[in-house]
Design a protein around this motif. Structure first.
Motif, PDB file in Angstrom:
ATOM      1  N   GLY A 160       0.795  -1.224   0.000  1.00 57.26           N
ATOM      2  CA  GLY A 160       0.000   0.000   0.000  1.00 57.26           C
ATOM      3  C   GLY A 160       0.825   1.271   0.000  1.00 57.26           C
ATOM      4  O   GLY A 160       0.413   2.285  -0.539  1.00 57.26           O
ATOM      5  N   HIS A 161       1.990   1.234   0.627  1.00 51.06           N
ATOM      6  CA  HIS A 161       2.871   2.402   0.690  1.00 51.06           C
ATOM      7  C   HIS A 161       4.132   2.104  -0.114  1.00 51.06           C
ATOM      8  O   HIS A 161       5.188   1.817   0.440  1.00 51.06           O
ATOM      9  N   ASN A 162       3.977   2.188  -1.439  1.00 50.72           N
ATOM     10  CA  ASN A 162       5.089   1.810  -2.311  1.00 50.72           C
ATOM     11  C   ASN A 162       5.674   2.993  -3.081  1.00 50.72           C
ATOM     12  O   ASN A 162       6.341   2.813  -4.084  1.00 50.72           O
ATOM     13  N   ILE A 163       5.393   4.217  -2.630  1.00 51.85           N
ATOM     14  CA  ILE A 163       6.109   5.443  -2.988  1.00 51.85           C
ATOM     15  C   ILE A 163       5.822   6.012  -4.367  1.00 51.85           C
ATOM     16  O   ILE A 163       5.702   7.211  -4.522  1.00 51.85           O
ATOM     17  N   ILE A 164       5.732   5.155  -5.397  1.00 52.55           N
ATOM     18  CA  ILE A 164       5.772   5.640  -6.777  1.00 52.55           C
ATOM     19  C   ILE A 164       4.824   4.858  -7.678  1.00 52.55           C
ATOM     20  O   ILE A 164       4.575   3.680  -7.450  1.00 52.55           O
ATOM     21  N   HIS A 165       4.314   5.552  -8.678  1.00 51.64           N
ATOM     22  CA  HIS A 165       3.528   4.919  -9.747  1.00 51.64           C
ATOM     23  C   HIS A 165       4.215   5.214 -11.065  1.00 51.64           C
ATOM     24  O   HIS A 165       4.720   6.313 -11.283  1.00 51.64           O
ATOM     25  N   GLY A 166       4.226   4.236 -11.945  1.00 47.45           N
ATOM     26  CA  GLY A 166       4.727   4.439 -13.303  1.00 47.45           C
ATOM     27  C   GLY A 166       3.856   3.673 -14.273  1.00 47.45           C
ATOM     28  O   GLY A 166       3.297   2.622 -13.934  1.00 47.45           O
ATOM     29  N   SER A 167       3.723   4.191 -15.483  1.00 47.37           N
ATOM     30  CA  SER A 167       2.925   3.513 -16.501  1.00 47.37           C
ATOM     31  C   SER A 167       3.421   2.088 -16.706  1.00 47.37           C
ATOM     32  O   SER A 167       4.608   1.808 -16.621  1.00 47.37           O
ATOM     33  N   ASP A 168       2.489   1.204 -17.010  1.00 43.60           N
ATOM     34  CA  ASP A 168       2.782  -0.216 -17.202  1.00 43.60           C
ATOM     35  C   ASP A 168       3.334  -0.440 -18.604  1.00 43.60           C
ATOM     36  O   ASP A 168       2.645  -0.190 -19.593  1.00 43.60           O
ATOM     37  N   HIS A 169       4.561  -0.934 -18.699  1.00 37.42           N
ATOM     38  CA  HIS A 169       5.166  -1.166 -20.015  1.00 37.42           C
ATOM     39  C   HIS A 169       4.557  -2.366 -20.733  1.00 37.42           C
ATOM     40  O   HIS A 169       4.736  -2.526 -21.929  1.00 37.42           O
ATOM     41  N   GLU A 170       3.807  -3.193 -20.027  1.00 33.87           N
ATOM     42  CA  GLU A 170       3.162  -4.348 -20.647  1.00 33.87           C
ATOM     43  C   GLU A 170       1.741  -4.032 -21.110  1.00 33.87           C
ATOM     44  O   GLU A 170       1.092  -4.880 -21.690  1.00 33.87           O
ATOM     45  N   ASP A 171       1.271  -2.834 -20.864  1.00 34.51           N
ATOM     46  CA  ASP A 171      -0.060  -2.389 -21.285  1.00 34.51           C
ATOM     47  C   ASP A 171       0.128  -1.354 -22.393  1.00 34.51           C
ATOM     48  O   ASP A 171       0.403  -0.186 -22.103  1.00 34.51           O
ATOM     49  N   PRO A 172       0.025  -1.776 -23.654  1.00 36.00           N
ATOM     50  CA  PRO A 172       0.248  -0.838 -24.756  1.00 36.00           C
ATOM     51  C   PRO A 172      -0.653   0.392 -24.652  1.00 36.00           C
ATOM     52  O   PRO A 172      -1.856   0.276 -24.448  1.00 36.00           O
ATOM     53  N   GLY A 173      -0.055   1.543 -24.730  1.00 40.54           N
ATOM     54  CA  GLY A 173      -0.803   2.790 -24.681  1.00 40.54           C
ATOM     55  C   GLY A 173      -1.051   3.328 -23.289  1.00 40.54           C
ATOM     56  O   GLY A 173      -1.597   4.417 -23.139  1.00 40.54           O
ATOM     57  N   ALA A 174      -0.655   2.585 -22.245  1.00 39.59           N
ATOM     58  CA  ALA A 174      -0.886   3.057 -20.868  1.00 39.59           C
ATOM     59  C   ALA A 174      -0.197   4.389 -20.632  1.00 39.59           C
ATOM     60  O   ALA A 174      -0.758   5.283 -19.998  1.00 39.59           O
ATOM     61  N   ASN A 175       1.022   4.533 -21.132  1.00 40.24           N
ATOM     62  CA  ASN A 175       1.761   5.778 -20.908  1.00 40.24           C
ATOM     63  C   ASN A 175       1.024   6.964 -21.531  1.00 40.24           C
ATOM     64  O   ASN A 175       0.858   7.995 -20.879  1.00 40.24           O
ATOM     65  N   GLU A 176       0.553   6.824 -22.782  1.00 43.03           N
ATOM     66  CA  GLU A 176      -0.159   7.932 -23.420  1.00 43.03           C
ATOM     67  C   GLU A 176      -1.464   8.264 -22.698  1.00 43.03           C
ATOM     68  O   GLU A 176      -1.815   9.432 -22.528  1.00 43.03           O
ATOM     69  N   ARG A 177      -2.201   7.223 -22.276  1.00 44.57           N
ATOM     70  CA  ARG A 177      -3.469   7.439 -21.560  1.00 44.57           C
ATOM     71  C   ARG A 177      -3.230   8.191 -20.254  1.00 44.57           C
ATOM     72  O   ARG A 177      -3.951   9.137 -19.923  1.00 44.57           O
ATOM     73  N   GLU A 178      -2.227   7.768 -19.502  1.00 49.41           N
ATOM     74  CA  GLU A 178      -1.976   8.396 -18.206  1.00 49.41           C
ATOM     75  C   GLU A 178      -1.432   9.808 -18.362  1.00 49.41           C
ATOM     76  O   GLU A 178      -1.827  10.704 -17.609  1.00 49.41           O
ATOM     77  N   ILE A 179      -0.571  10.028 -19.327  1.00 51.05           N
ATOM     78  CA  ILE A 179      -0.074  11.386 -19.574  1.00 51.05           C
ATOM     79  C   ILE A 179      -1.253  12.305 -19.885  1.00 51.05           C
ATOM     80  O   ILE A 179      -1.366  13.404 -19.330  1.00 51.05           O
ATOM     81  N   ALA A 180      -2.162  11.853 -20.752  1.00 49.16           N
ATOM     82  CA  ALA A 180      -3.317  12.674 -21.140  1.00 49.16           C
ATOM     83  C   ALA A 180      -4.252  12.945 -19.965  1.00 49.16           C
ATOM     84  O   ALA A 180      -4.909  13.992 -19.928  1.00 49.16           O
ATOM     85  N   LEU A 181      -4.324  12.029 -19.004  1.00 50.11           N
ATOM     86  CA  LEU A 181      -5.164  12.246 -17.822  1.00 50.11           C
ATOM     87  C   LEU A 181      -4.639  13.388 -16.950  1.00 50.11           C
ATOM     88  O   LEU A 181      -5.407  14.138 -16.368  1.00 50.11           O
ATOM     89  N   PHE A 182      -3.326  13.507 -16.855  1.00 53.64           N
ATOM     90  CA  PHE A 182      -2.718  14.435 -15.908  1.00 53.64           C
ATOM     91  C   PHE A 182      -2.141  15.708 -16.533  1.00 53.64           C
ATOM     92  O   PHE A 182      -1.920  16.679 -15.830  1.00 53.64           O
ATOM     93  N   PHE A 183      -1.897  15.683 -17.845  1.00 47.56           N
ATOM     94  CA  PHE A 183      -1.248  16.829 -18.484  1.00 47.56           C
ATOM     95  C   PHE A 183      -1.935  17.206 -19.785  1.00 47.56           C
ATOM     96  O   PHE A 183      -2.310  16.335 -20.567  1.00 47.56           O
ATOM     97  N   ASP A 184      -2.054  18.511 -20.024  1.00 52.93           N
ATOM     98  CA  ASP A 184      -2.428  19.022 -21.331  1.00 52.93           C
ATOM     99  C   ASP A 184      -1.151  19.076 -22.171  1.00 52.93           C
ATOM    100  O   ASP A 184      -0.051  19.246 -21.627  1.00 52.93           O
ATOM    101  N   GLU A 185      -1.288  18.958 -23.469  1.00 54.37           N
ATOM    102  CA  GLU A 185      -0.119  18.952 -24.350  1.00 54.37           C
ATOM    103  C   GLU A 185       0.751  20.192 -24.154  1.00 54.37           C
ATOM    104  O   GLU A 185       1.978  20.113 -24.188  1.00 54.37           O
ATOM    105  N   ASP A 186       0.118  21.350 -23.887  1.00 54.00           N
ATOM    106  CA  ASP A 186       0.901  22.584 -23.735  1.00 54.00           C
ATOM    107  C   ASP A 186       1.652  22.655 -22.397  1.00 54.00           C
ATOM    108  O   ASP A 186       2.440  23.570 -22.175  1.00 54.00           O
ATOM    109  N   GLU A 187       1.447  21.673 -21.525  1.00 53.06           N
ATOM    110  CA  GLU A 187       2.193  21.611 -20.264  1.00 53.06           C
ATOM    111  C   GLU A 187       3.483  20.798 -20.402  1.00 53.06           C
ATOM    112  O   GLU A 187       4.263  20.719 -19.463  1.00 53.06           O
ATOM    113  N   LEU A 188       3.687  20.191 -21.558  1.00 55.14           N
ATOM    114  CA  LEU A 188       4.871  19.383 -21.801  1.00 55.14           C
ATOM    115  C   LEU A 188       5.860  20.187 -22.642  1.00 55.14           C
ATOM    116  O   LEU A 188       5.466  20.860 -23.590  1.00 55.14           O
TER     117      LEU A 188
END
Length: 154
Positions: free
Chosen positions: A113-141
């Motif tokens: 439960g207290h594992n400090i960090i979350h990172g996108s799952d490399h075994e879930d194709p597209g997880a990184n793009e989905r999560e980035i879009a949830l938290f950031f607008d393109e103009d924030e990158l």
């Protein structure tokens, strides 16, 4: 945007409360990865439900939502070759008690439960793009050239 992969990483409330943001950012920078976005924020219940949506029917779901909304987080986007897999390796096993020494969770985490960090799952194709879009607008990158890249990648 460059051709390098981008991934989402978040220091969870326990990592923020323990003052580990700088250590975690330092590890990722030491690896040669490039930060292209970051924000210190409080996740609300709607965003938490969307972020953890794949776990909605599981018994631990409400606990996840309660924990991730319990304090501020530090959300980031990192860029590099095969960055999602690299970050997952650096994070270590999800259950911090099983994470290898030298990994972020192995060095700083205490339990599942207290594992400090979350990172996108490399075994879930597209997880990184989905999560980035949830938290950031393109103009924030920020698309920028890291002068040290020639010393990190062939």
């Amino acid at each position: 945007m460059s051709d390098a992969e981008r991934t989402f990483v978040m220091v969870k409330p326990d990592g923020v409360q323990r003052g580990l943001i700088g250590d975690i950012v330092g590890r990722l920078e030491d690896k040669g990865l490039k930060m292209v976005g970051a924000k210190f924020m409080q996740i609300d219940e709607d965003l938490a439900h969307e972020h953890y949506g794949e776990h909605e029917d599981k018994p631990f779901f409400e606990g996840l939502v309660e924990f991730i909304t319990s304090g501020p987080v530090f959300a980031m986007v990192w860029e590099g070759d095969d960055v999602t897999r690299q970050v997952r390796q650096m994070m270590g096993a999800t259950d911090a008690q099983e994470a290898a020494p030298g990994t972020i969770r192995g060095d700083y985490g205490n339990d599942l439960g207290h594992n400090i960090i979350h990172g996108s799952d490399h075994e879930d194709p597209g997880a990184n793009e989905r999560e980035i879009a949830l938290f950031f607008d393109e103009d924030e990158l920020v698309d920028w050239e890291k002068d040290l890249s020639q010393w990190v990648y062939e």
